[in-house]
Design an enzyme around this catalytic site. Structure first.
Site, mmCIF file in Angstrom:
data_model
loop_
_atom_site.group_PDB
_atom_site.id
_atom_site.type_symbol
_atom_site.label_atom_id
_atom_site.label_comp_id
_atom_site.label_asym_id
_atom_site.label_seq_id
_atom_site.Cartn_x
_atom_site.Cartn_y
_atom_site.Cartn_z
ATOM 1 N N ASP A 79 0.882 -1.122 -0.065
ATOM 2 C CA ASP A 79 0.080 0.188 0.113
ATOM 3 C C ASP A 79 0.802 1.293 -0.147
ATOM 4 O O ASP A 79 0.270 2.410 0.051
ATOM 5 C CB ASP A 79 -1.112 -0.048 1.273
ATOM 6 C CG ASP A 79 -2.230 -1.031 1.022
ATOM 7 O OD1 ASP A 79 -2.488 -0.898 -0.147
ATOM 8 O OD2 ASP A 79 -2.581 -1.026 1.701
ATOM 9 N N ARG A 104 0.120 -1.897 7.611
ATOM 10 C CA ARG A 104 0.638 -0.588 7.082
ATOM 11 C C ARG A 104 1.793 0.162 8.126
ATOM 12 O O ARG A 104 2.137 1.314 7.597
ATOM 13 C CB ARG A 104 -0.364 0.420 6.494
ATOM 14 C CG ARG A 104 -1.418 -0.126 5.614
ATOM 15 C CD ARG A 104 -2.116 0.942 4.801
ATOM 16 N NE ARG A 104 -1.106 1.866 4.123
ATOM 17 C CZ ARG A 104 -1.814 2.857 3.459
ATOM 18 N NH1 ARG A 104 -2.836 3.302 3.560
ATOM 19 N NH2 ARG A 104 -1.004 3.426 2.686
ATOM 20 N N ARG A 150 -10.250 5.945 10.308
ATOM 21 C CA ARG A 150 -8.551 5.807 10.492
ATOM 22 C C ARG A 150 -8.435 6.880 11.630
ATOM 23 O O ARG A 150 -7.879 6.537 12.499
ATOM 24 C CB ARG A 150 -8.118 5.848 9.235
ATOM 25 C CG ARG A 150 -8.543 4.898 8.081
ATOM 26 C CD ARG A 150 -7.977 3.359 8.336
ATOM 27 N NE ARG A 150 -8.434 2.647 7.402
ATOM 28 C CZ ARG A 150 -7.860 2.291 6.410
ATOM 29 N NH1 ARG A 150 -6.592 3.025 5.720
ATOM 30 N NH2 ARG A 150 -8.323 1.341 5.287
ATOM 31 N N HIS A 179 -11.564 7.185 3.943
ATOM 32 C CA HIS A 179 -10.394 8.476 4.165
ATOM 33 C C HIS A 179 -11.221 9.592 3.769
ATOM 34 O O HIS A 179 -12.130 9.444 2.858
ATOM 35 C CB HIS A 179 -9.189 8.022 3.366
ATOM 36 C CG HIS A 179 -8.346 7.485 3.947
ATOM 37 N ND1 HIS A 179 -7.391 6.380 3.149
ATOM 38 C CD2 HIS A 179 -7.688 7.286 5.417
ATOM 39 C CE1 HIS A 179 -6.492 5.982 4.060
ATOM 40 N NE2 HIS A 179 -6.480 6.476 5.313
ATOM 41 N N CYS A 273 -4.985 9.465 -3.796
ATOM 42 C CA CYS A 273 -4.230 8.452 -2.901
ATOM 43 C C CYS A 273 -2.691 8.505 -3.191
ATOM 44 O O CYS A 273 -1.893 8.278 -2.252
ATOM 45 C CB CYS A 273 -5.051 7.103 -2.789
ATOM 46 S SG CYS A 273 -6.486 7.210 -2.216
#
Ligand code: ARG
Length: 280
Positions: A79, A104, A150, A179, A273
């Protein structure tokens, strides 16, 4: 419905300003785990195609005159291509990321190291969970901050103190828009576009009050990741599937620059992103 807040007409003169972006080539991109509803590890991913599509986005930025810096991808961090999550950079100050999911976790220090090695002096190793520009988006007057999936409310306070800019917390309620940058994009100055359905009723009315002229995206354009867009003041780089949104942007004097990032969508990300803006 009130209609007295008309959208700025297409005759508004839009101008592009030079930007500096950080990106990470998806050499090790794959979908091995699922931490958002778009990810399905049983579906095949074409890494070579992901790289080719990502190269097109990079070319779009350089053709528009922008500077793109690259961070070396790390094997085992699929990612990491989603550079927007690596940090938040405002006024040359760098707030590092601290990821919610253990998968992550190592990306945070990897990005912070890049900043340390590239002459950014004012760095903060974050105390609270925040996923960089995935959840922090700077307008002229505000830092808009997502929470619910998140980044945490405490991270919002940490960002406000660190940047010395007012942080406006917004509650995300739809897991597909986990997000902030999947539900809202900054166009220019204090002009934004967003998908109201991704936000709690209270946050929707905050957005209506603070940004009465915002462009509202249809649920279909939002689901095509149309709000995962990058704007330089004139050009709006966005997923090509968001067709109505492109028309709405054109009507406001922007120049839509459609990009196909279908492989990266399998990880739950698109244009924004993949792009971390380095604000001087
Ligand atoms: N698979 C990644 C995750 O779920 C995608 C991150 C997308 N990045 C973004 N800025 N929205 O964390």
């Amino acid at each position: 419905m009130t209609t007295h807040h008309a959208a700025p007409p297409a005759t508004v003169r839009r101008t592009a300003r030079h930007r500096r972006y950080l990106m990470c080539r998806p050499e090790f991109f794959e979908v091995r785990y699922a931490i958002n509803p778009w990810m399905d590890p049983s579906k095949p991913v074409d890494t070579a195609l992901a790289v080719a599509q990502w190269e097109r986005l990079l070319a779009r930025y350089t053709e528009a005159g922008h500077t793109v810096e690259l961070i070396e991808p790390v094997p085992g961090l699929p990612d990491m291509v989603y550079a927007a999550n690596g940090a938040t950079v405002v006024d040359g100050r760098v707030l590092g990321a601290r990821f919610r999911n253990p998968e992550r976790a190592e990306e945070g220090p990897a990005y912070l190291r890049w900043f340390r090695e590239h002459g950014f002096g004012r760095l903060r190793d974050p105390e609270h969970v925040n996923e960089g520009e995935g959840d922090f988006l700077a307008t002229r007057s505000w830092i808009l901050a997502g929470r619910g999936f998140r980044s945490t409310p405490l991270a919002h306070l940490e960002a406000q103190e660190f940047f010395g800019r007012p942080v406006l917390g917004l509650d995300l309620v739809d897991p597909r828009y986990y997000h902030l940058d999947t539900a809202l994009a900054v166009l220019d100055g204090d002009e934004i576009m967003y998908n109201p359905e991704a936000f709690s009723p209270g946050s929707r009315s905050v957005l209506r009050r603070v940004f009465p002229d915002a462009l509202l995206a249809s649920p279909a354009d939002a689901a095509a990741f149309g709000l995962n867009a990058v704007c330089d003041g004139l050009n709006v780089f966005l997923p090509e599937a968001a067709q109505d949104l492109a028309g709405q942007l054109r009507a406001r004097g922007y120049r839509p620059r459609p990009v196909d990032l279908s492989e990266l969508l399998k990880g739950g990300g698109s244009v924004k992103c993949c792009t971390l803006e380095l604000r001087p």
